[in-house]
Design a protein around this motif. Structure first.
Motif, PDB file in Angstrom:
ATOM      1  N   SER A 149       0.827  -1.207   0.000  1.00 42.35           N
ATOM      2  CA  SER A 149       0.000   0.000   0.000  1.00 42.35           C
ATOM      3  C   SER A 149       0.862   1.259   0.000  1.00 42.35           C
ATOM      4  O   SER A 149       0.597   2.209  -0.758  1.00 42.35           O
ATOM      5  CB  SER A 149      -0.918  -0.006   1.226  1.00 42.35           C
ATOM      6  OG  SER A 149      -1.735   1.142   1.255  1.00 42.35           O
ATOM      7  N   GLU A 150       1.915   1.261   0.811  1.00 38.69           N
ATOM      8  CA  GLU A 150       2.812   2.418   0.865  1.00 38.69           C
ATOM      9  C   GLU A 150       3.592   2.562  -0.434  1.00 38.69           C
ATOM     10  O   GLU A 150       3.880   3.676  -0.887  1.00 38.69           O
ATOM     11  CB  GLU A 150       3.765   2.287   2.054  1.00 38.69           C
ATOM     12  CG  GLU A 150       3.081   2.381   3.420  1.00 38.69           C
ATOM     13  CD  GLU A 150       2.413   3.725   3.661  1.00 38.69           C
ATOM     14  OE1 GLU A 150       2.945   4.751   3.195  1.00 38.69           O
ATOM     15  OE2 GLU A 150       1.347   3.750   4.316  1.00 38.69           O
ATOM     16  N   PHE A 151       3.942   1.428  -1.049  1.00 38.19           N
ATOM     17  CA  PHE A 151       4.628   1.473  -2.347  1.00 38.19           C
ATOM     18  C   PHE A 151       3.773   2.184  -3.380  1.00 38.19           C
ATOM     19  O   PHE A 151       4.272   3.013  -4.159  1.00 38.19           O
ATOM     20  CB  PHE A 151       4.949   0.055  -2.833  1.00 38.19           C
ATOM     21  CG  PHE A 151       5.347   0.004  -4.292  1.00 38.19           C
ATOM     22  CD1 PHE A 151       6.616   0.376  -4.699  1.00 38.19           C
ATOM     23  CD2 PHE A 151       4.432  -0.380  -5.265  1.00 38.19           C
ATOM     24  CE1 PHE A 151       6.977   0.363  -6.040  1.00 38.19           C
ATOM     25  CE2 PHE A 151       4.777  -0.397  -6.608  1.00 38.19           C
ATOM     26  CZ  PHE A 151       6.056  -0.031  -6.996  1.00 38.19           C
ATOM     27  N   LYS A 152       2.485   1.888  -3.392  1.00 37.10           N
ATOM     28  CA  LYS A 152       1.594   2.536  -4.365  1.00 37.10           C
ATOM     29  C   LYS A 152       1.600   4.046  -4.182  1.00 37.10           C
ATOM     30  O   LYS A 152       1.606   4.794  -5.171  1.00 37.10           O
ATOM     31  CB  LYS A 152       0.169   1.982  -4.241  1.00 37.10           C
ATOM     32  CG  LYS A 152      -0.797   2.615  -5.244  1.00 37.10           C
ATOM     33  CD  LYS A 152      -2.142   1.923  -5.303  1.00 37.10           C
ATOM     34  CE  LYS A 152      -3.012   2.562  -6.393  1.00 37.10           C
ATOM     35  NZ  LYS A 152      -4.284   1.840  -6.605  1.00 37.10           N
ATOM     36  N   LYS A 153       1.621   4.506  -2.940  1.00 36.45           N
ATOM     37  CA  LYS A 153       1.660   5.955  -2.692  1.00 36.45           C
ATOM     38  C   LYS A 153       2.924   6.572  -3.277  1.00 36.45           C
ATOM     39  O   LYS A 153       2.879   7.636  -3.904  1.00 36.45           O
ATOM     40  CB  LYS A 153       1.590   6.229  -1.181  1.00 36.45           C
ATOM     41  CG  LYS A 153       0.282   5.860  -0.532  1.00 36.45           C
ATOM     42  CD  LYS A 153       0.353   6.103   0.976  1.00 36.45           C
ATOM     43  CE  LYS A 153      -0.892   5.571   1.679  1.00 36.45           C
ATOM     44  NZ  LYS A 153      -0.760   5.703   3.156  1.00 36.45           N
TER      45      LYS A 153
END
Length: 254
Positions: free
Chosen positions: A136-140
């Motif tokens: 999820s943080e990677f997508k950000k």
């Protein structure tokens, strides 16, 4: 089937399908074309991104992606100009098109220039037994530069209850220490014990028939349920059972 019988059955299927022969019919063959770490991880990421639909078409289009990048994906990502991106605009795989492809190249360049590369980004925000928050943080991070809004749909967010099948598969390729030579295992900062099975129609249906999964949807909640069962079977390498579930579903019609 008792737990010990189930484990024995699945371990046997892992042994059957986790072999070099698996590579021939799987998009994992694309990162295997390269030796440079950055080439491997970029080729794997792009190939995993389009890994839905007909497998032969996935592999064909992933090869086409590499051709468009001059078969030097890292060099292209880091040194391309706007003119170079024009030749990517004709690419299409289902709903992933040339606009998405060029947007991905720009985001990848940003990740390598500003965040020390793909492994560095994914290795942050790890939890004790999960990579879903990291995804999820990677997508950000991936979409923190200007991008096409339509392109966001091509990276799933587990915090929105997605099973994130393609990124979990990608992490299996990059992180799993595979003594059979299928998964590449070039990332040492992420323990294979934290990986999740790439949950799709085939693996989900097999998991339900084997009593590993009760939830009907193939979503984030189902993935958490499957994770808990597979981690009991092998706490150190739970995602190895992807070979068993996938092989039983695709090759045996289980």
């Amino acid at each position: 089937m008792t737990n010990s019988e189930l484990k024995s059955f699945l371990d046997e299927k892992v042994f059957q399908y986790n072999t070099l022969d698996f590579i021939e019919s799987d998009p994992v063959q694309i990162p295997h074309l390269f030796t440079l770490k950055e080439d491997i991880e970029i080729a794997g990421f792009l190939s995993a991104t389009i890994a839905w639909g007909n497998r032969k078409m996935i592999i064909k289009n992933a090869h086409k992606m590499m051709d468009l990048l001059g078969n030097s994906p890292y060099d292209f990502v880091m040194s391309h100009n706007e003119g170079d991106l024009e030749r990517l605009e004709s690419f299409v795989h289902r709903t992933f098109n040339g606009l998405d492809f060029t947007s991905f190249i720009r985001s990848l360049q940003h990740i390598y220039k500003s965040h020390n590369g793909l492994e560095s980004v994914f290795s942050k925000h790890q939890e004790s037994n999960s990579m879903q928050k990291s995804i999820s943080e990677f997508k950000k991070v991936f979409f923190e530069i200007t991008h096409q809004n339509r392109t966001q749909k091509h990276i799933s967010d587990p915090m929105n209850n997605s099973a994130a099948k393609r990124i979990n598969m990608y992490l299996r390729w990059m992180c799993r220490q595979d003594n059979k030579g299928v998964d590449l295992g070039i990332w040492k900062s992420i323990s294979p014990s934290k990986l999740s099975c790439p949950l799709d129609v085939h693996s989900g249906n097999v998991a339900r028939k084997l009593g590993l999964l009760t939830r009907k949807q193939n979503d984030g909640k189902a993935l958490a349920e499957l994770d808990s069962k597979l981690r009991k079977l092998d706490p150190n390498d739970p995602v190895k059972y992807d070979f068993a579930l996938f092989g039983l579903g695709v090759f045996e019609g289980f």
